[in-house]
Design an enzyme around this catalytic site. Structure first.
Site, PDB file in Angstrom:
ATOM      1  N   HIS A  83       0.892  -1.167   0.000  1.00 37.59           N
ATOM      2  CA  HIS A  83       0.000   0.000   0.000  1.00 37.59           C
ATOM      3  C   HIS A  83       0.932   1.219   0.000  1.00 37.59           C
ATOM      4  O   HIS A  83       2.013   1.173   0.593  1.00 37.59           O
ATOM      5  CB  HIS A  83      -0.841  -0.043   1.281  1.00 37.59           C
TER       6      HIS A  83
ATOM      7  N   GLN B 115      -4.303  -4.787   7.509  1.00 39.67           N
ATOM      8  CA  GLN B 115      -5.342  -5.687   7.007  1.00 39.67           C
ATOM      9  C   GLN B 115      -5.495  -6.929   7.879  1.00 39.67           C
ATOM     10  O   GLN B 115      -6.573  -7.524   7.923  1.00 39.67           O
ATOM     11  CB  GLN B 115      -5.032  -6.103   5.552  1.00 39.67           C
TER      12      GLN B 115
ATOM     13  N   LYS C 163     -10.304   0.158  10.310  1.00 36.57           N
ATOM     14  CA  LYS C 163     -10.389  -1.092   9.539  1.00 36.57           C
ATOM     15  C   LYS C 163     -10.755  -2.276  10.437  1.00 36.57           C
ATOM     16  O   LYS C 163     -10.967  -3.378   9.950  1.00 36.57           O
ATOM     17  CB  LYS C 163      -9.056  -1.371   8.844  1.00 36.57           C
TER      18      LYS C 163
ATOM     19  N   ASP D 273       3.273  -3.964   8.616  1.00 33.34           N
ATOM     20  CA  ASP D 273       2.021  -3.247   8.375  1.00 33.34           C
ATOM     21  C   ASP D 273       0.890  -4.255   8.612  1.00 33.34           C
ATOM     22  O   ASP D 273       0.594  -5.083   7.750  1.00 33.34           O
ATOM     23  CB  ASP D 273       2.019  -2.715   6.941  1.00 33.34           C
TER      24      ASP D 273
HETATM   25  N1  PLP Z   1      -1.580  -0.441   4.829  1.00 33.17           N
HETATM   26  C1  PLP Z   1      -2.503  -1.222   4.250  1.00 33.17           C
HETATM   27  C2  PLP Z   1      -2.145  -2.629   3.889  1.00 33.17           C
HETATM   28  C3  PLP Z   1      -3.775  -0.723   3.987  1.00 33.17           C
HETATM   29  O1  PLP Z   1      -4.695  -1.508   3.414  1.00 33.17           O
HETATM   30  C4  PLP Z   1      -4.066   0.617   4.328  1.00 33.17           C
HETATM   31  C5  PLP Z   1      -5.381   1.205   4.018  1.00 33.17           C
HETATM   32  O2  PLP Z   1      -6.047   0.794   3.073  1.00 33.17           O
HETATM   33  C6  PLP Z   1      -3.069   1.379   4.938  1.00 33.17           C
HETATM   34  C7  PLP Z   1      -1.845   0.824   5.175  1.00 33.17           C
HETATM   35  C8  PLP Z   1      -3.331   2.794   5.350  1.00 33.17           C
HETATM   36  O3  PLP Z   1      -4.270   2.839   6.356  1.00 33.17           O
HETATM   37  P1  PLP Z   1      -4.914   4.218   6.844  1.00 33.17           P
HETATM   38  O4  PLP Z   1      -5.429   4.876   5.588  1.00 33.17           O
HETATM   39  O5  PLP Z   1      -5.994   3.809   7.752  1.00 33.17           O
HETATM   40  O6  PLP Z   1      -3.855   5.007   7.477  1.00 33.17           O
END
Ligand code: PLP
Length: 435
Positions: A147, A227, A250, A224
């Protein structure tokens, strides 16, 4: 598609009754254009159970006050609830309260880490933080499946420090290329940051192997867990990562709240990113000294009601039991993937068999743009995500610019997965490209 139902008639029952849980989510009762809402966009943001909404409203209506300051009764109550929330959320990921700093979400957490390492490189943080400093030629390793939140902060850090950003490639089947990983990660690697689960591929990455690789190289490992946190039993200390981030919204919780987990010695060595009130011990006009973690990373007024809402979310998930959540979603995952992959003209991104997965599939429909697929499904009340899902390099790697992504949650039923599969199976005929 009748065939997908037939494939699953012998599936064992799970402990989780998704149909009953739906009553806990007020939003799910509504209709979209006359069809019941089928929410398959939980990977973008999850829906919130009444317990979370009530916890936030309850705090705001009965105990709202600034925490960690003020001698009045409300301030004391608010502080107690806020720190209880920290203990609950830390416990949910297997950590001690002092190992969890609040952030605004995963993006904020990853930027915090990258900026902290940049500050260590600039000589901030004293002797302890020098072990975290990067020098020109040092390497930061991510994966091709990131991401953007776990990519751009590292690009920026590399640009600021002269470090080199490298990546572990993804194979055609969506798994990480283990042989390449073993050569990309080397004694030059100072940071190895990777997703527990890619938000496009849904594959659970081999954390233990990657951590072992990072450790052997002497690198800082960053996970990270955005998910994975809502879907898998998570024990971050047992996974052995140095640092990890996740997002409240999430995992059935509120917006604007997330967590940064760290091993105590790593957090201790990290200089702060944001500075200001609430994170200091002594301040003069010329300099300041800082509180230990986690407060060192919590400058300014914190998202208190959101923290309390997130604690309600993890208590709700714990009440169901993360093993039951996992078992239910594994059934959904098989049903979704078996159903989608059987449709002519549908290509799943990263369709590896024999790997652990979440109930999340991204796919491409031959000669139909992802946005058209999304609109076609929306007309049946089915909410999916379309676009690059903040993972442009991964889409480029698969030769496309956009895909359709369906992602389930605890409240998703098998009937909803069947409705998705049936809808997708009609897309190409509707757009006249099935001939
Ligand atoms: N990392 C992953 C794998 C994600 O799916 C997301 C959001 O879709 C993020 C990081 C970023 O999360 P946030 O937008 O809640 O900071």
């Amino acid at each position: 598609m009748g065939s997908s139902t037939a494939l699953h008639t012998s599936a064992p029952p799970t402990a989780l009754d998704a149909a009953a849980l739906r009553a806990d989510f007020p939003i799910l009762g509504q209709q979209v254009d006359g069809s019941p809402l089928i929410y398959l966009d939980s990977a973008a943001t999850s829906q919130k159970p009444r317990a979370v909404i009530d916890a936030e409203v309850g705090f705001l209506t009965r105990a709202n006050s600034a925490v960690h300051r003020g001698a009045h009764t409300l301030a004391g109550e608010a502080t107690e609830l806020f720190e209880d929330a920290r203990a609950a959320v830390a416990g949910f990921v297997g950590a001690a309260p002092e190992q969890l700093a609040w952030t605004a979400g995963a993006t904020a957490g990853l930027n915090l880490i990258a900026y902290s390492l940049g500050n260590a490189t600039a000589g901030r943080g004293g002797v302890a933080s020098q072990a975290l400093a990067l020098r020109p030629g040092d390497e930061i390793v991510v994966t091709e499946s990131e991401h953007h939140a776990n990519l751009i902060p590292w690009q920026e850090l590399a640009a600021r420090t002269g470090a080199v950003l490298r990546h572990i490639p993804v194979r055609d089947d969506g798994t990480l290329d283990a042989e390449a990983a073993a050569s990309v990660v080397s004694s030059r690697t100072r940071v190895l940051s990777f997703p527990h689960v890619s938000n496009v591929l849904g594959i659970v990455n081999p954390v233990a192997e990657l951590v072992a690789l990072g450790r052997a190289a002497g690198a800082l490992t960053v996970l990270d867990a955005c998910q994975s946190a809502p879907h898998l039993p998570l024990d971050l200390p047992a996974l052995g990562v140095d640092l990890a981030v996740f997002s409240g919204h999430k995992m059935l919780g509120p917006y604007g709240i997330g967590g940064l987990y760290g091993r105590a010695e790593v957090l201790d060595a990290m200089p702060p990113f944001l500075t200001g009130g609430s994170m200091i011990t002594t301040v003069t006009l010329d300099e300041a000294s800082y509180l230990p973690p986690p407060q060192r990373f919590e400058a300014g007024t914190q998202p208190v009601s959101q923290a309390i809402g997130l604690a309600a979310a993890v208590r709700y998930l714990d009440g169901i039991g993360m093993d039951a959540v996992r078992a239910h979603e594994t059934l959904l995952e098989r049903r979704m993937r078996d159903g989608l992959r059987a449709i002519p003209g549908v290509r799943l991104l990263g369709d590896a068999d024999g790997v652990a997965r979440l109930a999340l599939s991204a796919f491409d429909v031959d000669r139909v743009h992802a946005h058209d697929v999304g609109q076609f499904l929306d007309a049946r009340g089915i909410a999916v995500r379309v676009g690059h899902h903040c993972a442009q390099p991964l889409h480029r790697r698969f030769g496309i610019t956009a895909s359709v992504r369906a992602s389930a949650s605890v409240f998703t039923t098998e009937a909803e997965i069947d409705a998705l599969v049936e809808g997708v199976s009609e897309v190409r005929a509707f757009f006249g490209v099935d001939r």
